[in-house]
Each structure stands twice: as C-alpha cells, then as structure tokens.
Motif scaffolding. Structure first.
Motif, PDB file in Angstrom:
ATOM      1  N   ALA A 746      45.115  29.456  35.539  1.00 38.28           N
ATOM      2  CA  ALA A 746      45.361  30.765  35.331  1.00 38.28           C
ATOM      3  C   ALA A 746      46.966  30.954  36.384  1.00 38.28           C
ATOM      4  CB  ALA A 746      44.417  31.613  36.006  1.00 38.28           C
ATOM      5  N   ALA A 747      47.810  29.990  36.339  1.00 39.82           N
ATOM      6  CA  ALA A 747      49.055  29.902  37.161  1.00 39.82           C
ATOM      7  C   ALA A 747      50.175  30.548  36.347  1.00 39.82           C
ATOM      8  CB  ALA A 747      49.199  28.455  37.526  1.00 39.82           C
ATOM      9  N   SER A 748      49.857  31.061  35.149  1.00 43.32           N
ATOM     10  CA  SER A 748      51.045  31.558  34.490  1.00 43.32           C
ATOM     11  C   SER A 748      51.326  33.374  34.688  1.00 43.32           C
ATOM     12  CB  SER A 748      51.027  31.337  33.276  1.00 43.32           C
ATOM     13  OG  SER A 748      49.751  31.918  32.544  1.00 43.32           O
ATOM     14  N   GLY A 749      50.483  33.928  35.734  1.00 51.31           N
ATOM     15  CA  GLY A 749      50.449  35.124  35.698  1.00 51.31           C
ATOM     16  C   GLY A 749      51.630  35.799  36.557  1.00 51.31           C
ATOM     17  N   PRO A 750      51.785  37.093  36.339  1.00 48.84           N
ATOM     18  CA  PRO A 750      53.225  37.665  36.867  1.00 48.84           C
ATOM     19  C   PRO A 750      52.931  37.768  38.521  1.00 48.84           C
ATOM     20  CG  PRO A 750      51.845  39.147  35.772  1.00 48.84           C
ATOM     21  CD  PRO A 750      51.310  37.977  35.339  1.00 48.84           C
ATOM     22  N   PRO A 751      53.652  38.097  39.337  1.00 49.70           N
ATOM     23  CA  PRO A 751      53.378  38.407  40.726  1.00 49.70           C
ATOM     24  C   PRO A 751      52.863  39.415  41.018  1.00 49.70           C
ATOM     25  CG  PRO A 751      55.937  38.692  39.869  1.00 49.70           C
ATOM     26  CD  PRO A 751      55.243  38.043  38.876  1.00 49.70           C
ATOM     27  N   THR A 752      52.309  39.476  42.128  1.00 51.75           N
ATOM     28  CA  THR A 752      51.400  41.019  42.583  1.00 51.75           C
ATOM     29  C   THR A 752      52.392  42.162  42.593  1.00 51.75           C
ATOM     30  OG1 THR A 752      51.647  40.093  44.670  1.00 51.75           O
ATOM     31  CG2 THR A 752      49.622  39.647  43.573  1.00 51.75           C
ATOM     32  N   PRO A 753      51.984  43.341  42.850  1.00 55.73           N
ATOM     33  CA  PRO A 753      52.991  44.423  43.049  1.00 55.73           C
ATOM     34  C   PRO A 753      53.451  44.495  44.495  1.00 55.73           C
ATOM     35  CG  PRO A 753      50.698  45.311  43.021  1.00 55.73           C
ATOM     36  CD  PRO A 753      50.959  43.745  42.464  1.00 55.73           C
ATOM     37  N   GLN A 754      54.550  44.856  44.695  1.00 52.86           N
ATOM     38  CA  GLN A 754      55.445  45.095  46.106  1.00 52.86           C
ATOM     39  C   GLN A 754      54.417  45.420  47.197  1.00 52.86           C
ATOM     40  OE1 GLN A 754      59.015  46.723  45.520  1.00 52.86           O
ATOM     41  NE2 GLN A 754      59.855  45.195  44.438  1.00 52.86           N
ATOM     42  N   VAL A 860      38.578  46.772  42.270  1.00 53.83           N
ATOM     43  CA  VAL A 860      39.672  45.738  42.283  1.00 53.83           C
ATOM     44  C   VAL A 860      39.704  44.801  41.167  1.00 53.83           C
ATOM     45  CG1 VAL A 860      41.224  43.954  43.594  1.00 53.83           C
ATOM     46  CG2 VAL A 860      39.826  45.624  44.710  1.00 53.83           C
ATOM     47  N   ASP A 861      40.474  44.918  40.334  1.00 52.62           N
ATOM     48  CA  ASP A 861      40.924  44.042  39.114  1.00 52.62           C
ATOM     49  C   ASP A 861      41.760  43.107  39.251  1.00 52.62           C
ATOM     50  OD1 ASP A 861      39.119  45.281  37.171  1.00 52.62           O
ATOM     51  OD2 ASP A 861      40.523  46.803  36.960  1.00 52.62           O
ATOM     52  N   VAL A 862      41.431  41.597  39.126  1.00 51.15           N
ATOM     53  CA  VAL A 862      42.380  40.488  39.243  1.00 51.15           C
ATOM     54  C   VAL A 862      42.388  40.040  37.853  1.00 51.15           C
ATOM     55  CG1 VAL A 862      42.646  38.221  40.324  1.00 51.15           C
ATOM     56  CG2 VAL A 862      41.298  39.884  41.463  1.00 51.15           C
ATOM     57  N   ASP A 863      43.816  40.068  37.294  1.00 45.94           N
ATOM     58  CA  ASP A 863      44.104  39.457  36.243  1.00 45.94           C
ATOM     59  C   ASP A 863      45.452  38.788  36.256  1.00 45.94           C
ATOM     60  OD1 ASP A 863      44.494  39.059  33.403  1.00 45.94           O
ATOM     61  OD2 ASP A 863      44.834  41.007  32.915  1.00 45.94           O
ATOM     62  N   PRO A 864      45.544  37.429  36.269  1.00 43.04           N
ATOM     63  CA  PRO A 864      46.586  36.788  36.512  1.00 43.04           C
ATOM     64  C   PRO A 864      47.401  36.547  35.401  1.00 43.04           C
ATOM     65  CG  PRO A 864      44.626  35.206  37.009  1.00 43.04           C
ATOM     66  CD  PRO A 864      44.043  36.856  36.855  1.00 43.04           C
ATOM     67  N   ARG A 865      46.769  36.497  34.169  1.00 42.77           N
ATOM     68  CA  ARG A 865      47.257  36.376  32.957  1.00 42.77           C
ATOM     69  C   ARG A 865      47.877  37.687  32.203  1.00 42.77           C
ATOM     70  NH1 ARG A 865      42.748  31.900  30.439  1.00 42.77           N
ATOM     71  NH2 ARG A 865      42.805  30.629  32.043  1.00 42.77           N
ATOM     72  N   GLY A 866      47.473  38.800  32.939  1.00 36.90           N
ATOM     73  CA  GLY A 866      47.788  40.061  32.294  1.00 36.90           C
ATOM     74  C   GLY A 866      49.398  40.207  32.135  1.00 36.90           C
ATOM     75  N   GLU A 867      49.784  41.382  31.555  1.00 33.09           N
ATOM     76  CA  GLU A 867      51.216  41.774  31.737  1.00 33.09           C
ATOM     77  C   GLU A 867      51.425  42.736  32.768  1.00 33.09           C
ATOM     78  OE1 GLU A 867      52.305  43.286  27.819  1.00 33.09           O
ATOM     79  OE2 GLU A 867      51.921  41.684  26.709  1.00 33.09           O
TER      80      GLU A 867
END
Length: 887
Positions: A746-754, A860-867
C-alpha cells in the motif's frame, strides 16, 4: 386539521434533528415563513371552502393547483408553529442545569421520590423531585436521577411520594454517544432529568415526615402496591416480570433471556401496556357496561329509557382507557390509544362522526403537544406507524358490515327460489314438505356465518400483514433486525396475550386478596405456555434476519415501498414494491463508507470508563475488549452489541480480551450471547470463566502472546505484548498490545493531511499503523522500547491505561510519535482519568486528541490507496451533534 397536525408533527421532528437551538435571526425567518405560509393557505383554500359554484367559474386544473398550494402552505405554516413550540419548550428545559463547578461535590437535597423506583442486586434507582438544596443554587434541577448503591447494607424500601433528605454527588446529564446506538441524553431530556448522581453517604440519609399529595403520586403508590403484591404472590416465578409489565407497565423485572426471546420473535410489544391492550380491554369494558345497562330491567329499573346503553358503554370504555393508561405510566403508546379513545367517545357523545384519519391526526398532535421529545423514542414510531398502516391498508377494502349486507342481499333470490321449489313439491308427504325448508334455512345461516368468519380471518390476516410490512423498516432502524418468524409468532401470541393473559392480569388488579393470587397464577401459567411455544420458533438460525442500520434515504425509500405495497387494489405495479427495500441491505446510517481493501477502520467506542475498540478491514472484523459488564454499566449489552449489529457486524473473526479487569472484559459474555465469535485471544488466567464461555459458544481459544501475526485484506496484525508463557504479576502488567499496520503493497497512497504529522522518514513512510495498548504500564513500555522501537511507531494510538499517570512515558510517546491519540475515559470518572500531567504531554507534542467523555465514539479511517487523506478522524459529538449535547 389533518394537515395542521401533520405539519405540526413535522416541525417538532425537525427541531429534534438540529445541532443548535434557533437564535434571534432564526426566529425572524421562522415567523416570516409561517406568516407567508398562512397567507398562501388562506388564498388557496378560500375558494375551495366557498360554495360549489365558485370553483366552477375557474379552470379545473387551476382550481386544483390552487387548493394543492393552499394545503401545502397550511402544512408549512403548521410546521413552523411546531418547530417554534418545540424550540421554546427546549429552551425552557435547558435553562435549568447543574453548574459545572458543582459536579462531583457533596450536596444535600430535600425532596420526594418521583415515579416507581427500580431495584436489583446492585441497589436502587429512582427519580427525585428536589424542593431545596444546601448549595443555595437558584436554578437547581427540579428532577434528578439517583442511584442508591448497595454496599454493606441494602438500600431501604423506597416508596413514591416519600420525603427524604439525601447527601448526593451529581453530574450534568451525560450518556454514551456512539454511531448507530440510541442517545441516552435525549431520553434524560425527555424526562426532564437535568442531573444524575448517587447517594454519597447513605448513613446520613433521612426519611422525613409526611408525603407528597396529588393524583400522580396516588397513581404511583397504587402501582407500587400492585408490584409489591405481585412479588409476594409469584415470588421467584420465571415470568413474574412479564406479569408486572402487563399490570403496571414496569419492565425492569423482565429477564434478559425473556427479552432476547421476545425480540427474536417480534413479540416484545406484547409485554407492554400498549394501545392494542388498552383498545381491546376498553372495548370489552364498554361492551360489558352497555350489556348490563340494557338488562337493568332485571333489577326493576328502566335505565336505558333515561340514558342510552350505547352512551354508557362508550363512556365506560373511555374511563377504563384512562385508568389503564395511568397504570402504564402514560407511555407514548398508551397516550396514543387514550387520545384516540377519548376523541371517539367525545364525537359519539356529541352526535358527530369523525373520520378515522382525523382521530389519528388529533392523537398525533396531542401526544407531541404534551411531549415534543416523543419523536426520539422507538415507541412513538412503532405505535403510530402500526395504527397508520392499519388505517391506510383498510381504507381501500370494504367494511365488514357492508360485506355482510351484500351477502345477505345476494342470498335473498336464492332463498326465494328454494321456497318456490318446496311449494311445488306436492308429490312428497307432509313430513317431507316441512323438513327441507328448515334444513335449507339452517344451511343458509351456517354458510353465512362461515363466510363472515372467513372474511374476518382474512381481514385479520391482512391487518397482520400490513403491520408486519409497515414496521419492518422501523424494526431494522431501531433494532437492526427483522424477525422472520414474527408474523407466525404474533398470529397466536397476540390473541393469546390480549384475550387470555391481559384480562387475567387485570382481573387480579381488580380483585382483593387472596383472589387476586389465583388469577395471577393463571396468567403466569398462560405465559409459560406462550414462552414455550415461542422458544420452538427460535430454533433455526434464519428465524431472525440481522441487517445494518439503514440511512435516512434508505428508510425513506422503504417507507415509499410500504405505501406502494399497501395501496388499494388496482394500484399499478404493486409487485415491484419490494424493490424499494433493497437499500435496507446496505450500511450507511452514519455516512461511513465501506472499508477499502488494503485499508482499515478503527472505532473507539464510548463505553464510559473502559475499553472497546472495533477494527475492520474489507472483509474481517476484530473486537479489542468489550467494555464494562453487569458489575458496572452493562456497556457490553447496551453499547457494544447494538453498535456491532447497527453496522452489520454479525460475526467477529477475532475477539481479543486484553486482560481480566472488568472495564475491559465485563462485556465479553454479552458479545458471545449476541454475536458469532470465531476465535478468542486473551491474556487471562487458565481458570478464568471466560475461557469456558468461549468454548461453550464454539469459539477457538488461544492465549495472547508476542509474536502472533496474521494478515487480513492487505492489513497486517501483530501482537507485541505479553511474552509467551504463564502470566505473572497484576493484570495490567501482562495485557495484550496489538499493532495494526497497512502492508508494504500500500505504498502508493497520498500523504496525510497537514493537520496530521506524516510518518518519520526512513521508516516505510507510506505505511500507516494503529497501536492498541490496553492498560499497558511504564515497566512494560520500557521493555518494548528496548526490544524494538520501530515496531511501536504508529499514527493512531489508543492511549494506554486511559491516560493514567502510570503510563504514557515520554520516551514511549516519542518512539510512537502518533498523529492521533484517543482517550477512552468515563465522564467525571472517579479515577480522574486522564491525568493532567499525562494529558499535557500529548498536548505539548501537537497530537490531534479525542476523548470519549467529550467527543463520544471516535472513528479513524486509514486508506493509503485512496484519493483523499490517508487518515480521516471523525468524532461523534461533532458530526452527529444535537442541541441537547453538553447542555
């Protein structure tokens, strides 16, 4: 008036969905909208209410459109009135509150017992009407809810109306706040309970001389005396609680096993004094009174010549409805039945005939006029929707009297032909001439009675079908289930309870001792037979269909389908109505999306002072602890089980019991009784009873030990503590610690919010983890730090030991470096968790904090692959806020 009361109810309901009460600007908008609606209503309905020639001068479509706009505007104006009325009532009720500075402090209050106290092994609970307080607070809550905890000695007998001086410790109204679970604070507000607490020093409590007076107190004393008498007669009989519930409406003594059986068969409505019982018994009372009045000639009186027997019967039935509703404590179904009975009686006495829909609308409006918060209770919706479904379903069917007259008219030509044939049969003897007409008459009468019976049975079956169809969506919403055996169970349970059990119970209420005991024993025997029959229906697993709590749109679609299905004959495509119920199969009552593959969801429940965390992947579910049990707040059955069912979790792949402390393990038996559990992993002594409970329910068992690893749907689970081998030390020293981490794929997910800190560089920056630490203490924290600091790193931390000062050491927090930390603590808990110094450590690190006592459940939702963001935090009291929260 139907449009007026319907709009009024809509306005009241809309107010109860608001996050805040209206302010000055909102009131001006409300007044202007209501005034505009009233003006349009006058314009649209003026021509319609005039003579019949007025609409004829206009185009027909224009007249209809004008009338439609008028009725819609009238409904809108009534909705504004209902909204404003409910808002004023809410503002007045919320204006009286316990000041925050007096929470947890000793206060001595003087007042009287209100309503019926309830007792169990843990003590007594009761409402207390406060007259004065030694704190000299002017706006002190007029009604508080107290617990008298059974310590060295049981609490004394408490009777309604008794005056007491009690030392108490109070807190503001607060209830567990969880997604898909009933709001306890709304129930407290509806009962005008503005503070809760307990008797802090029972040895200083004093019973005062004198008692409160009044009709309400007299009724409560009567109900208390009846409950005491039933207790003495039936003692420890298994169905004693149901007898008490049918007699006085108090359901506290019904066992959990009986509740589960009644809910599984859809017959739980029968153990309350409902509108059905009041209607049937009031009808029987009216019929008996009228029959006796007509036969007053046996006593040498001609009372029917002075007062019609029908009027006497209607009056007697209405008065008995008042008496029966008083016995029920005037709950919402009883109020509905009472208002409908009273309106029908008044119309009959006045020589008027009201439409059934008009009576229904008046009852709806009057119930909400008395109690605007009734709309937040399940009883309101189930009661009114059941009656509304019956009226709607029967509106397109011929009435029984008309059917019987039509059958009699159709039989008349046949009877005349038979008579002609008999008169023409001159070849037969005189004996044969006389017999056939008599036999034919008996046969005709028998056939007519048989047709009438069949029609009545068909009508009763259709009514049962209509009620079942109409209440199915509401049953899913409130209880997350549809009892598939409900129609069959109710087919014999309703007449059994209504015709046999309830009259026997009420006969015992009317008879003096010792005759009352015979009738209550008979009612109990009838209930035992009923429960045995219901038990036979719950054997198959398909007897109850568990469904997730539906969203508002799914519920609206199902309601439309109910109207479509129960529409009069000839309505097009009625067979397609079930298609509108398909959205009930989908989750989404709280707006949570499905868990994607490769991600996971962590929901920290609000169970008070305790821990219960649900971890979900795309196709699996894990429950980490189950909160307190019967020894405390019953959170397992009150919160955890309803939450799981509301979210469609009928099977747990793994249940982890971190250690034996009751605030973590107390709710486990309730979970096993309600949910299928495939495996239990626990840090418990070998002789702990929960091991046998798990095996009895067919679950695999294994001790919790570091090194255990598994993977679900691209999510890795790893047990970090305790070490394998026999458990030693106190429970906190060997509690389970679980790490949940997204996989390297799952390493292709976007960064976390600021607002949330990203993972540290060099440690798989695209992987996200959650750490569930139970009651881990400082000594174990040091061991884990020395062993593998990288394994501890996580973006989400369930704070160890509820924020106690014995945990959350600074090196431990620095190693984890969480972005989000969740404190599972009870509101105003006696341990003063979280500790101020520990809480300051989290604040100083800029961690996003959530507390169950302030925010309710946290998701808390963890979705490393989402937009979208990889981490999404949701606090219940922010997204599902209502105006009474924190007030």
């Amino acid at each position: 008036m139907r449009a007026v009361w319907s709009g009024f109810a809509l306005g009241v309901f809309w107010l109860q969905q608001q996050a805040v009460l209206p302010e000055a600007g909102d009131w001006w908008v409300l007044v202007l909208t209501g005034g505009a609606g009233a003006g349009v209503a006058v314009w649209g309905l003026r021509g319609w209410s005039a003579s019949g020639s007025a609409p004829a001068r206009r185009h027909r479509l224009t007249a209809r459109a004008r009338r439609g706009a008028g009725w819609l505007a009238l409904c809108c104006a009534a909705a504004c009135i209902g909204f404003g009325y409910a808002a004023l009532r809410a503002q007045a009720r919320l204006a009286v509150n316990l000041p925050p500075g007096w929470e947890g402090r000793d206060i001595e209050v003087t007042g009287s017992i209100k309503g019926l106290p309830s007792r169990d092994a843990n003590g007594a609970r009761f409402l207390f009407a406060v007259d004065s307080n030694d704190a000299r607070l002017a706006a002190f809550p007029p009604v508080i809810r107290l617990s008298w905890i059974a310590g060295d000695a049981p609490p004394p007998a408490l009777e309604p109306g008794e005056r007491w001086r009690l030392p108490v410790r109070l807190k503001r109204p607060h209830g567990n706040a969880n997604f898909g679970v009933r709001d306890a604070e709304a129930s407290l507000l509806a009962r005008n309970v503005r503070a809760t607490g307990y008797v802090s020093a029972p040895q200083r409590a004093r019973r005062l001389a004198g008692r409160e007076q009044g009709v309400a107190v007299l009724i409560d004393r009567w109900r208390a005396a009846l409950r005491a008498r039933i207790d003495s007669v039936l003692a420890d009989a298994p169905q004693r609680g149901i007898v008490i519930a049918l007699a006085i409406g108090a359901q506290d003594d019904i066992s959990d096993a009986d509740w589960q059986l009644l809910r599984a068969t859809g017959t739980s409505h029968l153990v309350a004094i409902s509108g059905l019982h009041i209607g049937i018994v009031a009808g029987l009372t009216g019929w008996l009174a009228a029959a006796l009045w007509r036969r007053s000639g046996w006593l040498g009186r001609n009372w029917p010549l002075r007062l019609p027997a029908q009027l006497v019967g209607v009056t007697a039935g209405a008065l008995f409805a008042v008496l029966h509703a008083a016995l029920a404590g005037f709950n919402v179904p009883a109020q509905r039945a009472l208002w409908m009975a009273m309106l029908a009686a008044l119309a009959f006495v006045g020589g008027r005939q009201l439409a059934r829909s008009t009576v229904f609308a008046w009852a709806l409006g009057l119930v909400l006029l008395v109690d605007p918060w009734a709309v937040v209770s399940a009883g309101f919706w189930l009661s009114f929707c059941a009656v509304g479904a019956i009226l709607y379903a029967l509106s397109g069917r011929p009435r029984m009297a008309v059917t019987e007259q039509a059958e009699a008219a159709s039989d008349q030509p046949r009877r005349e032909r038979d008579d002609d044939r008999q008169r023409q049969g001159g070849r037969r003897g005189e004996q044969h001439k006389a017999a056939p007409p008599r036999c034919l008459a008996l046969r005709g009468a028998a056939l007519r009675h048989l047709r009438t019976l069949c029609e009545r049975l068909r009508s009763a079956a259709y009514v049962q079908f209509a009620v079942t169809i109409a209440l199915a969506p509401l049953t899913v919403y409130w209880f997350s289930q549809i009892p598939l055996v409900g129609p069959l169970a109710n087919a014999f349970a309703i007449p059994w309870v209504s015709v046999l059990v309830t009259p026997a119970v009420l006969l015992g209420v009317a008879l003096p001792a010792p005759l009352d005991g015979f009738t209550w024993h008979a009612a109990h025997a009838l209930l035992e037979w009923l429960m045995a029959g219901l038990q036979l229906l719950t054997g198959p697993r398909w007897a109850v269909w568990w469904l997730p709590q539906p969203s508002a749109w799914a519920l609206a679609a199902a309601a439309l389908g109910v109207l479509w299905c129960l529409a009069p004959r000839g309505w097009p495509l009625r067979w397609a109505a079930p298609l509108t119920w398909l959205p009930l199969l989908l989750p989404g009552a709280d707006g949570a999306p499905a868990v994607p593959s490769g991600g996971f969801r962590v929901t920290a429940l609000d169970v008070g002072q305790g821990t219960a965390v649900l971890v979900q992947t795309a196709h699996h579910a894990l429950l980490f602890d189950a909160g307190p049990g019967p020894e405390s707040s019953h959170a397992g059955e009150r919160v955890v089980v309803p939450f799981l069912r509301a979210h469609g979790v009928t099977t747990l792949d793994t249940l982890i019991v971190s250690h034996s402390d009751s605030d973590h393990s107390g709710g486990v038996p309730a979970v096993f009784d309600a949910i299928d559990v495939r495996q239990m992993v626990a840090a418990l002594a070998v002789d702990h009873p929960l091991w046998s409970v798990a095996r009895q329910h067919g679950a695999q068992t294994a001790p919790c030990a570091a090194g255990q690893r598994w993977q679900w749907d691209g999510v890795e689970f790893a047990m970090l503590w305790p070490d394998p081998g026999p458990l030693s030390g106190k429970p906190n020293e060997h509690c389970c610690v679980l790490s949940v981490r997204t996989s390297a794929a799952a390493a292709s997910g976007p960064p976390t919010p600021q607002s949330l800190k990203p993972p540290r560089p060099g440690n798989e920056p695209a992987r996200f983890a959650a750490l569930l630490s139970a009651d881990l203490e400082a000594s174990a924290e040091r061991v884990l730090l020395a062993r593998d600091p990288a394994a501890l790193r996580a973006q989400l931390l369930i704070v160890p030991h509820h924020g106690s000062r014995t945990s959350s050491t600074e090196p431990f927090l620095d190693s984890i470096d969480p972005s989000i930390a969740v404190f599972q603590v009870g509101f105003g808990n006696r341990f003063h968790h979280p500790h101020a110094g520990v809480y300051a450590r989290y604040v100083a690190r800029g961690i996003e904090l959530a507390r169950s006592d302030q925010h309710g459940a946290v998701r808390v939702d963890v979705d490393p692959r989402g937009e979208g963001p990889a981490l999404t935090l949701e606090r219940y009291r922010e997204t599902q806020r209502r105006y009474w929260m924190d007030r």
